[in-house]
Design a protein around this motif. Sequence first.
Motif, short mmCIF file in Angstrom:
data_model
loop_
_atom_site.label_atom_id
_atom_site.label_comp_id
_atom_site.label_asym_id
_atom_site.label_seq_id
_atom_site.Cartn_x
_atom_site.Cartn_y
_atom_site.Cartn_z
N VAL A 61 0.83 -1.21 0.00
CA VAL A 61 0.00 0.00 0.00
C VAL A 61 0.87 1.26 0.00
N GLN A 62 1.89 1.25 0.86
CA GLN A 62 2.82 2.38 0.91
C GLN A 62 3.44 2.66 -0.45
N GLY A 63 3.84 1.58 -1.11
CA GLY A 63 4.50 1.71 -2.41
C GLY A 63 3.66 2.50 -3.39
N ALA A 64 2.34 2.27 -3.33
CA ALA A 64 1.45 2.96 -4.27
C ALA A 64 1.42 4.47 -3.99
N TYR A 65 1.29 4.82 -2.71
CA TYR A 65 1.29 6.25 -2.37
C TYR A 65 2.66 6.87 -2.62
N MET A 66 3.69 6.10 -2.28
CA MET A 66 5.06 6.59 -2.46
C MET A 66 5.35 6.85 -3.94
N THR A 67 4.82 5.98 -4.79
CA THR A 67 4.99 6.16 -6.24
C THR A 67 4.56 7.57 -6.65
N GLU A 68 3.41 7.98 -6.14
CA GLU A 68 2.90 9.30 -6.54
C GLU A 68 3.70 10.44 -5.93
N VAL A 69 4.10 10.28 -4.66
CA VAL A 69 4.91 11.33 -4.03
C VAL A 69 6.23 11.51 -4.78
N LEU A 70 6.90 10.39 -5.09
CA LEU A 70 8.20 10.46 -5.73
C LEU A 70 8.09 10.92 -7.18
N ARG A 71 7.02 10.49 -7.83
CA ARG A 71 6.82 10.92 -9.22
C ARG A 71 6.71 12.44 -9.29
#
Lengths: 237, 264
Positions: free
Chosen positions: A111-121
């Motif tokens: 789940v974190q990975g999905a949110y992190m994807t957007e933050v880092l993008r």
Amino acid sequence: MNNHSQEGLADWAGPILQGALTTLEIAVLAYAIGLVLGLLGASARLSPWAPLRGLATLYSTAVRAVPELLLIILLYYAGSQALTAVTNAMGFSGQVAINGFVTAVGVLAFVQGAYMTEVLRGAILAIPRGQLEAADAFGFSAWARFQRIVVPAMLPNALPGMSNLWLILIKDTALISVIGYSELFFTIQQAASSTRAHFLFYAAAGVIYLAMTLSSTALFARLERRLRRGQPNTEEA
Amino acid sequence: MTSSLDDHTSTATAAPAVQARHLVKRYGDLEVLRDVSLEVPEGSVTSIIGASGSGKSTLLRCLNLLERPDQGDLAIADEAIRFDRNPQGDVVGLDRRQLQRLRAKVSMVFQQFNLWPHFSVLGNVIEPPMRVQGLSRRRATEVAEHYLARVGMADKRDAYPAFLSGGQQQRVAIARALAMEPRLLLFDEPTSALDPERVNEVLGVIRGLAGEGRTMVLVTHEMAFAREVSDQVVFLDRGVIGVAGTPEEVFDDPRCQRFAAPAT
């Protein structure tokens, strides 16, 4: 019955501390794995290769669109069923129960990975184009460019969002109690129902969560100051 | 349309640092470069001048392939670029390995400096030699200190770029380019983003480099400077070479004078 009412905070201090430690372990591991997933996801989202972009978009969109509690339960059962199917196919019979700790870390990281994807993008897109062009012009390999230019240049932009995700993650570990793994929240629930001192134990849980989040917020603030040392006038921001 | 640059250069005593033939570059329907050919002899200074939108920067950026030409042949530092082409001869791809090797030999100085803000001055200068040429940190630091001294920025080695003036940042960017010990130096309007009083400190450094016999290609609006330091001037006009030759030939040519006269 009499026994129970004698039980108090002191008797439960050990298990609660153990639960708090478990919560921290789950959170730190899930965060680290989520960060790696986020870096991969963000890179994939920004990839020139359309299938990869599509896959990463599907991941970050679908996971963010579904309640985390539901995902935890779904992945817990899906995971154990899949493993059972695999072991049965290999000739072993019986149900496979997955380890609660592994499930907790795995699901939260996913789940974190999905949110992190957007933050880092978002943080990567905010890097001024010229800095990347300079790396290209000097002949940096894709890996050198990513590791030496992209990551350090985007981190100051990403850190507020990353700190936010960390706080949410600490709180989300409480959801793991639904699969019966004794992290902090599960232990508190047991203590509260066993002693009937509901307010006392839930208040104690609140204080412990607060201590965890406040101390980590301070750490993130220090990290951000350090990462912004090359930038003037951000101290007061 | 296959490249035959090697045949052309075999008779010359020294191959030119740049040989571009019939370059075409389009952005959608807009043809920014329309059949541009250019030769830069080793050890010479070439200035590209022209109005905004004439294709000067695009031409310069084709020389390290930050822009990929759509047609034409290109040889840089004795190496013909191996373009992937479709049956019509249009360029559709590049050999990434060759590209990285080539770019290690061609350094660029940008209008907006493009220093990396998360590295100190020294960090900026040692980064490309360490990552691209595999120099040790110690060796890269020696090289960096040499070139920082050369541009008068040795005392700022531990400062971060954001704390420097534009002129100082550009001098660091020049040191960073020199630290790669390139065969060819490209300058993309190196003084256009500077305050007027900072222009001369950067032009002074470039003048010094021209005097050392370095091979340089310079896109500039500083006409007097171009006239002074160049061996060759190329006047680009709407994507084609209007006039090219010695500074005298170009600046005295009526086609160029309409554009450059007020500045010279």
